[in-house]
Write a protein that holds these residues in place. Sequence first.
Motif, PDB file in Angstrom:
ATOM      1  N   MET A  86       0.834  -1.206   0.000  1.00 24.63           N
ATOM      2  CA  MET A  86       0.000   0.000   0.000  1.00 24.63           C
ATOM      3  C   MET A  86       0.864   1.249   0.000  1.00 24.63           C
ATOM      4  SD  MET A  86      -1.267   0.264   3.974  1.00 24.63           S
ATOM      5  CE  MET A  86      -1.504   2.060   3.889  1.00 24.63           C
ATOM      6  N   ASP A  87       0.249   2.364  -0.377  1.00 31.77           N
ATOM      7  CA  ASP A  87       0.885   3.666  -0.268  1.00 31.77           C
ATOM      8  C   ASP A  87       0.837   4.074   1.204  1.00 31.77           C
ATOM      9  OD1 ASP A  87       1.770   6.283  -0.442  1.00 31.77           O
ATOM     10  OD2 ASP A  87      -0.102   7.038  -1.299  1.00 31.77           O
ATOM     11  N   THR A 132      -1.142   2.600  -5.642  1.00 35.00           N
ATOM     12  CA  THR A 132       0.088   1.907  -6.022  1.00 35.00           C
ATOM     13  C   THR A 132       0.281   0.598  -5.258  1.00 35.00           C
ATOM     14  OG1 THR A 132       1.280   3.302  -4.427  1.00 35.00           O
ATOM     15  CG2 THR A 132       1.316   3.983  -6.751  1.00 35.00           C
ATOM     16  N   GLY A 133      -0.675   0.249  -4.416  1.00 36.60           N
ATOM     17  CA  GLY A 133      -0.586  -1.022  -3.700  1.00 36.60           C
ATOM     18  C   GLY A 133      -1.146  -2.155  -4.544  1.00 36.60           C
ATOM     19  N   GLY A 134      -0.927  -3.397  -4.085  1.00 34.67           N
ATOM     20  CA  GLY A 134      -1.434  -4.538  -4.827  1.00 34.67           C
ATOM     21  C   GLY A 134      -1.306  -5.821  -4.026  1.00 34.67           C
ATOM     22  N   ARG A 150      -4.758  -3.721  -7.892  1.00 37.05           N
ATOM     23  CA  ARG A 150      -4.221  -2.492  -7.317  1.00 37.05           C
ATOM     24  C   ARG A 150      -5.232  -1.781  -6.416  1.00 37.05           C
ATOM     25  NH1 ARG A 150      -0.623   0.698 -11.691  1.00 37.05           N
ATOM     26  NH2 ARG A 150      -0.534   2.113  -9.911  1.00 37.05           N
ATOM     27  N   ALA A 151      -4.693  -1.173  -5.378  1.00 32.18           N
ATOM     28  CA  ALA A 151      -5.501  -0.418  -4.421  1.00 32.18           C
ATOM     29  C   ALA A 151      -4.583   0.560  -3.715  1.00 32.18           C
ATOM     30  CB  ALA A 151      -6.163  -1.343  -3.415  1.00 32.18           C
ATOM     31  N   VAL A 158      -9.096  -7.075   0.261  1.00 30.51           N
ATOM     32  CA  VAL A 158      -9.787  -5.872   0.708  1.00 30.51           C
ATOM     33  C   VAL A 158      -9.175  -4.623   0.085  1.00 30.51           C
ATOM     34  CG1 VAL A 158     -10.570  -4.560   2.716  1.00 30.51           C
ATOM     35  CG2 VAL A 158     -10.260  -7.041   2.904  1.00 30.51           C
ATOM     36  N   ASP A 159     -10.005  -3.851  -0.574  1.00 27.18           N
ATOM     37  CA  ASP A 159      -9.652  -2.520  -1.049  1.00 27.18           C
ATOM     38  C   ASP A 159     -10.285  -1.555  -0.044  1.00 27.18           C
ATOM     39  OD1 ASP A 159      -9.483  -0.028  -2.290  1.00 27.18           O
ATOM     40  OD2 ASP A 159      -9.858  -0.827  -4.303  1.00 27.18           O
ATOM     41  N   SER A 160      -9.527  -1.246   1.015  1.00 29.48           N
ATOM     42  CA  SER A 160     -10.101  -0.504   2.136  1.00 29.48           C
ATOM     43  C   SER A 160     -10.570   0.888   1.737  1.00 29.48           C
ATOM     44  CB  SER A 160      -9.091  -0.409   3.284  1.00 29.48           C
ATOM     45  OG  SER A 160      -8.842  -1.679   3.839  1.00 29.48           O
ATOM     46  N   GLY A 161      -9.785   1.583   0.918  1.00 30.94           N
ATOM     47  CA  GLY A 161     -10.131   2.948   0.542  1.00 30.94           C
ATOM     48  C   GLY A 161     -11.460   3.050  -0.176  1.00 30.94           C
TER      49      GLY A 161
END
Length: 287
Positions: free
Chosen positions: A115-116, A123-125, A140-141, A159-162
């Motif tokens: 994660m960023d 830019t996370g994955g 990506r998340a 999980v894509d929390s954002g």
Amino acid sequence: MDIQPRLAWPLRAELAEGPVWCPEESAFRFVDIKRGTLHRFEPATGSRETIEIGGAPSFILPARDGQFVVGTGHAIRSFDGHRLGEPLAVIEMPAHNRTNDATVDAAGRLWFGTMDDDERTCTGGLHSFANDQMENHGWRATVTNGPAFNRAGDALYHVDSGRRIVWRIEVRDGRPAPTGEIFLRLDESEGYPDGVTVDSEDCLWVALWDGWGLRRYAPDGSLMMEVGFPCARVTKVAFGGPELTTAFVTTARVGLGPQALEDQPEAGGLFIFEAPAPGRLMPAVHA
């Protein structure tokens, strides 16, 4: 079923994450990402241990050689219970990224998100590591959480929390599909999905960041139970003890203002309750 979690360790962690039950030592281990510390708690004796390693450790998981693996910064490193070893692998990613939550599949592959660290850019994955090989699977998340496998091992919760989404992704031969289905989408009033864990009945437990609770969902996505907490930022649950029915839950206080901290004196603590069903043991990493 009315469950009232109790405070097991008033740790006041900044960002406690990644609890895991280690049956060989009858202890829970977890991290504080922002303070660069690893923690160990024995429920039977109440023994507590904190080790400062610096950096940003995001997970600690048992390895098959009796040691552990720790994700921190851009690397996966070994840990012998006292100090970090040399990197087992380095992840290629932007300088502002770091590792986040992780799990292990039945074959001993390590799966983890990146994660960023500033939580601004996508830019996370999703990554896996096995046999000295690192793979970037995309997905990506900005902030990843999970991952967690179902009991059969053929589906992965990512999980894509954002975006407040929990994905369910088919996995074959150690590779996730490029597309998946939305298992859960939260609205703003419910908070953000954080760490997830699958129990022995194949139900998914979802920690709610800024949601003051922990939820249990059936495999079909229906809500079965919610456990309320006295603090807003619940990060993850793990199950342990002799019958794997003792739930331990990490929480955070990072980013809370003075008034919120005054209103939530137990924020950052480690909580405990008895679960309605056992959890599952985490396989050891075959790094």
